[in-house]
Design a protein around this motif. Structure first.
Motif, PDB file in Angstrom:
ATOM      1  N   LEU A   1     -54.723 -15.866  -6.522  1.00 12.50           N
ATOM      2  CA  LEU A   1     -56.128 -16.112  -6.315  1.00 12.50           C
ATOM      3  C   LEU A   1     -56.917 -16.003  -7.608  1.00 12.50           C
ATOM      4  O   LEU A   1     -58.070 -16.391  -7.651  1.00 12.50           O
ATOM      5  CB  LEU A   1     -56.682 -15.155  -5.270  1.00 12.50           C
ATOM      6  CG  LEU A   1     -56.149 -15.336  -3.852  1.00 12.50           C
ATOM      7  CD1 LEU A   1     -56.712 -14.274  -2.943  1.00 12.50           C
ATOM      8  CD2 LEU A   1     -56.413 -16.696  -3.312  1.00 12.50           C
TER       9      LEU A   1
ATOM     10  N   ILE B   1     -58.544 -19.360  -9.066  1.00 15.82           N
ATOM     11  CA  ILE B   1     -59.622 -20.066  -8.373  1.00 15.82           C
ATOM     12  C   ILE B   1     -60.838 -20.327  -9.256  1.00 15.82           C
ATOM     13  O   ILE B   1     -61.383 -21.427  -9.208  1.00 15.82           O
ATOM     14  CB  ILE B   1     -59.989 -19.344  -7.054  1.00 15.82           C
ATOM     15  CG1 ILE B   1     -58.871 -19.579  -6.046  1.00 15.82           C
ATOM     16  CG2 ILE B   1     -61.324 -19.821  -6.510  1.00 15.82           C
ATOM     17  CD1 ILE B   1     -59.069 -18.948  -4.707  1.00 15.82           C
TER      18      ILE B   1
ATOM     19  N   TYR C   1     -57.968 -26.287  -4.476  1.00 13.77           N
ATOM     20  CA  TYR C   1     -58.138 -24.968  -3.869  1.00 13.77           C
ATOM     21  C   TYR C   1     -57.069 -24.705  -2.810  1.00 13.77           C
ATOM     22  O   TYR C   1     -56.763 -23.558  -2.502  1.00 13.77           O
ATOM     23  CB  TYR C   1     -59.519 -24.835  -3.214  1.00 13.77           C
ATOM     24  CG  TYR C   1     -60.632 -24.542  -4.173  1.00 13.77           C
ATOM     25  CD1 TYR C   1     -60.842 -23.249  -4.633  1.00 13.77           C
ATOM     26  CD2 TYR C   1     -61.477 -25.541  -4.611  1.00 13.77           C
ATOM     27  CE1 TYR C   1     -61.866 -22.961  -5.513  1.00 13.77           C
ATOM     28  CE2 TYR C   1     -62.505 -25.273  -5.491  1.00 13.77           C
ATOM     29  CZ  TYR C   1     -62.701 -23.985  -5.942  1.00 13.77           C
ATOM     30  OH  TYR C   1     -63.701 -23.707  -6.810  1.00 13.77           O
ATOM     31  N   LEU C   2     -56.507 -25.753  -2.255  1.00 10.79           N
ATOM     32  CA  LEU C   2     -55.505 -25.597  -1.202  1.00 10.79           C
ATOM     33  C   LEU C   2     -54.253 -24.870  -1.682  1.00 10.79           C
ATOM     34  O   LEU C   2     -53.640 -24.132  -0.919  1.00 10.79           O
ATOM     35  CB  LEU C   2     -55.121 -26.960  -0.631  1.00 10.79           C
ATOM     36  CG  LEU C   2     -56.176 -27.628   0.235  1.00 10.79           C
ATOM     37  CD1 LEU C   2     -55.697 -29.007   0.662  1.00 10.79           C
ATOM     38  CD2 LEU C   2     -56.486 -26.777   1.447  1.00 10.79           C
TER      39      LEU C   2
ATOM     40  N   ILE D   1     -54.748 -21.024  -1.849  1.00 13.05           N
ATOM     41  CA  ILE D   1     -55.085 -20.563  -0.501  1.00 13.05           C
ATOM     42  C   ILE D   1     -53.859 -20.621   0.413  1.00 13.05           C
ATOM     43  O   ILE D   1     -53.601 -19.689   1.185  1.00 13.05           O
ATOM     44  CB  ILE D   1     -56.262 -21.378   0.069  1.00 13.05           C
ATOM     45  CG1 ILE D   1     -57.548 -21.007  -0.671  1.00 13.05           C
ATOM     46  CG2 ILE D   1     -56.415 -21.159   1.567  1.00 13.05           C
ATOM     47  CD1 ILE D   1     -58.727 -21.890  -0.357  1.00 13.05           C
ATOM     48  N   LEU D   2     -53.073 -21.679   0.318  1.00 11.21           N
ATOM     49  CA  LEU D   2     -51.857 -21.785   1.131  1.00 11.21           C
ATOM     50  C   LEU D   2     -50.825 -20.738   0.721  1.00 11.21           C
ATOM     51  O   LEU D   2     -50.158 -20.150   1.579  1.00 11.21           O
ATOM     52  CB  LEU D   2     -51.277 -23.186   1.039  1.00 11.21           C
ATOM     53  CG  LEU D   2     -52.074 -24.277   1.751  1.00 11.21           C
ATOM     54  CD1 LEU D   2     -51.478 -25.650   1.471  1.00 11.21           C
ATOM     55  CD2 LEU D   2     -52.123 -24.020   3.247  1.00 11.21           C
TER      56      LEU D   2
ATOM     57  N   PHE E   1     -51.471 -17.784  -0.631  1.00 16.00           N
ATOM     58  CA  PHE E   1     -51.987 -16.501  -0.156  1.00 16.00           C
ATOM     59  C   PHE E   1     -51.764 -16.359   1.349  1.00 16.00           C
ATOM     60  O   PHE E   1     -51.335 -15.306   1.827  1.00 16.00           O
ATOM     61  CB  PHE E   1     -53.472 -16.381  -0.494  1.00 16.00           C
ATOM     62  CG  PHE E   1     -54.070 -15.061  -0.136  1.00 16.00           C
ATOM     63  CD1 PHE E   1     -53.788 -13.930  -0.879  1.00 16.00           C
ATOM     64  CD2 PHE E   1     -54.924 -14.946   0.943  1.00 16.00           C
ATOM     65  CE1 PHE E   1     -54.337 -12.704  -0.557  1.00 16.00           C
ATOM     66  CE2 PHE E   1     -55.482 -13.728   1.275  1.00 16.00           C
ATOM     67  CZ  PHE E   1     -55.190 -12.598   0.524  1.00 16.00           C
ATOM     68  N   GLY E   2     -52.044 -17.415   2.099  1.00 15.19           N
ATOM     69  CA  GLY E   2     -51.832 -17.377   3.544  1.00 15.19           C
ATOM     70  C   GLY E   2     -50.380 -17.174   3.918  1.00 15.19           C
ATOM     71  O   GLY E   2     -50.064 -16.419   4.847  1.00 15.19           O
TER      72      GLY E   2
END
Length: 109
Positions: free
Chosen positions: A1, A4, A13-14, A17-18, A20-21
């Motif tokens: 992150l 970013i 940004y995907l 974020i993906l 991290f998810g």
């Protein structure tokens, strides 16, 4: 992150974020599996209930607490205080008297 702030294109940004998810999904599944494996069949319902309650309480209280810390001390202290809290919780869990198998320390019945 941490990347970013350096992203210029919205669709990029995907990627973080993906990632991290996916990490959160793997870690939370592992935590629940470990808790269920170490609990006896009579303790599982109580354990999962307490886990769910503490998770919801943390999700509710953390933004309030972090917002107050940010207002009073500044946003950089939110990260330092939460890091200290995480280290403190880790130390408490290590000193709880349970070994890796979930059994009480040696010599107990």
């Amino acid at each position: 992150l941490g990347v970013i702030p350096f992203i210029d294109l919205l669709w990029l940004y995907l990627v973080p974020i993906l990632l991290f998810g996916a990490g959160i999904g793997i870690c939370s599944t592992t935590v629940v599996s470990t808790m269920v494996a170490q609990a006896t069949s009579g303790q599982r319902a109580s354990l999962m209930s307490a886990y769910g309650m503490s998770l919801c309480l943390a999700q509710t209280a953390a933004p309030l607490i972090c917002g107050l810390i940010s207002k009073w001390l500044g946003v950089q202290y939110v990260f330092w205080i939460m890091a200290a809290a995480a280290l403190g919780m880790t130390a408490l869990s290590r000193m709880s008297g349970l070994d890796q198998s979930g059994a009480a320390g040696e010599g107990s019945a």
